[in-house]
Design an enzyme around this catalytic site. Structure first.
Site, mmCIF file in Angstrom:
data_model
loop_
_atom_site.group_PDB
_atom_site.id
_atom_site.type_symbol
_atom_site.label_atom_id
_atom_site.label_comp_id
_atom_site.label_asym_id
_atom_site.label_seq_id
_atom_site.Cartn_x
_atom_site.Cartn_y
_atom_site.Cartn_z
ATOM 1 N N GLN A 1 -39.163 -18.313 6.604
ATOM 2 C CA GLN A 1 -40.412 -18.126 6.608
ATOM 3 C C GLN A 1 -40.742 -16.564 6.821
ATOM 4 O O GLN A 1 -41.594 -15.876 6.343
ATOM 5 C CB GLN A 1 -41.234 -18.966 7.373
ATOM 6 C CG GLN A 1 -42.807 -18.598 7.408
ATOM 7 C CD GLN A 1 -43.288 -18.993 5.901
ATOM 8 O OE1 GLN A 1 -43.066 -20.083 5.352
ATOM 9 N NE2 GLN A 1 -44.046 -17.925 5.493
ATOM 10 N N ASP B 1 -50.805 -20.544 12.922
ATOM 11 C CA ASP B 1 -50.152 -21.710 12.175
ATOM 12 C C ASP B 1 -50.553 -22.791 12.551
ATOM 13 O O ASP B 1 -51.314 -22.834 13.852
ATOM 14 C CB ASP B 1 -48.535 -21.501 12.812
ATOM 15 C CG ASP B 1 -47.760 -22.836 12.159
ATOM 16 O OD1 ASP B 1 -48.101 -23.166 11.086
ATOM 17 O OD2 ASP B 1 -46.529 -22.988 12.769
HETATM 18 N N1 CP Z 1 -44.017 -23.062 5.132
HETATM 19 C C1 CP Z 1 -43.130 -23.865 4.774
HETATM 20 O O1 CP Z 1 -41.855 -23.926 5.341
HETATM 21 O O2 CP Z 1 -43.670 -24.880 4.171
HETATM 22 P P1 CP Z 1 -42.993 -26.317 3.878
HETATM 23 O O3 CP Z 1 -43.062 -27.377 5.254
HETATM 24 O O4 CP Z 1 -43.990 -26.916 2.823
HETATM 25 O O5 CP Z 1 -41.580 -26.348 3.360
HETATM 26 N N1 NVA Z 2 -44.850 -24.884 12.814
HETATM 27 C C1 NVA Z 2 -45.012 -25.669 11.663
HETATM 28 C C2 NVA Z 2 -44.457 -24.905 10.384
HETATM 29 C C3 NVA Z 2 -44.286 -25.582 9.275
HETATM 30 C C4 NVA Z 2 -44.031 -25.071 8.139
HETATM 31 C C5 NVA Z 2 -44.206 -26.962 11.850
HETATM 32 O O1 NVA Z 2 -42.996 -26.842 12.469
HETATM 33 O O2 NVA Z 2 -44.524 -27.833 11.531
#
Ligand code: CP
Ligand code: NVA
Length: 306
Positions: free
Chosen positions: A132, A224
């Protein structure tokens, strides 16, 4: 580069090589020029958590590079019934050329790499999300023209995204300010290592509880979800704790007037970010999502290619 386990393990040169290749692959993809760099290769994709972007971008990316991807839900393979990482790594190494894994424990990802003989790519753990942040860097580069010296601000939960940002920004000489509530800071070990890296690269690091302090002069504002995968039971408590950490329009306007807004997605509007910001003109969330494809193709080519 054999694996992508953590941005901390990569050199600046590795990261620059990934981003350069990602930029080229994106341009060629747009122009309809295909590169079957991974023809005949297979990637196993182990998922112990949900995914939209990671699953689709890795599978499509592998296809575009001429290879094949296999979706392996960890509940459907023997790993979910208690087969060891050691045996799984050894067996899958006899079939595959690489594994992308999304799971809880960072140690499991490190152990797959330790015991197997093929490339391992971290597709998110509780601790880190390196793919990411590489996509984020490609996006910042596209919108801001450079990375070194840019001011990145993260507001919200100290989680896999903010931890990987700390590693990545300090490595590349970007400045990073993080605002988290008390008790929800970034991982202590990650922070210690990032602060140490910052000493040699000249990155300025600000760790605060005050979003207004963190966002001052920011070129890039990132947030996030407040409730990461695996924390669903804490949802109500977290909503109360994080209520002053929403990226509202008022807060976003305290950043640089040309600041961009980023979010790895999935997003929860009116919690971590106001609709006006995430759906506003300076939000680049869909470029950011698209870049997962290009940057991960670069990562796969560099780790799994001949
Ligand atoms: N941002 C991300 O990793 O999205 P997903 O959870 O949809 O893979
Ligand atoms: N911090 C979030 C990111 C999702 C892509 C999680 O771990 O759920």
């Amino acid at each position: 580069m054999k694996h992508l386990l953590s941005l901390y393990d990569l050199t600046v040169n590795d990261i620059e090589q990934i981003l350069d290749l990602a930029v080229h692959l994106k341009a060629d993809n747009r122009a309809g020029r295909a590169h079957h760099i991974l023809k005949g290769k297979s990637l196993g994709m182990i998922f112990a958590k949900s995914s939209t972007r990671t699953r689709v971008s890795f599978e499509v990316g592998m296809y575009q590079l001429g290879g094949q991807a296999l979706y392996l839900n960890s509940n459907d393979i023997q790993l979910g019934r208690g087969e060891s990482i050691y045996d799984t790594a050894n067996v899958l190494s006899r079939f595959l050329d690489g594994i992308m894994i999304r799971t809880y424990s960072q140690q499991d990802v490190e152990d797959l790499a330790k015991y197997g003989s093929i490339s391992i790519i971290n597709g998110l753990t509780d601790l880190l999300h390196p793919c990411q942040i590489l996509a984020d860097f490609q996006t910042i580069y596209e919108h801001k023209g450079r990375l070194k010296g840019k001011n990145v601000c993260y507001v919200g939960d100290g989680n896999n995204i903010s931890n990987s940002l700390l590693y990545g920004c300090t490595k590349l000489g970007m400045n990073i300010s993080v605002a988290t509530p008390e008790g929800y800071e970034c991982d202590a070990f990650v922070t210690e290592r990032a602060l140490d890296t910052a000493k040699s690269t000249g990155s300025k690091v600000i760790l605060t509880q005050d979003p207004k302090e963190a966002i001052k002069n920011a070129d890039v504002v990132i947030t996030d979800t407040w409730v990461s995968m695996g924390q669903e039971e804490e949802k109500q408590e977290r909503i109360k704790i994080f209520k002053d950490y929403t990226v509202t329009e008022e807060l976003f306007n305290m950043a640089d007037s040309e600041a961009i807004f980023m979010h790895c997605l999935p997003a929860y509007r009116e919690y971590e970010v106001a609709s006006e910001v995430i759906d506003g003109p300076r939000s680049v969330i869909f470029d950011e999502a698209e870049n997962r494809l290009h940057v991960q193709k670069a990562v796969m080519a560099l780790t799994m290619g001949d």
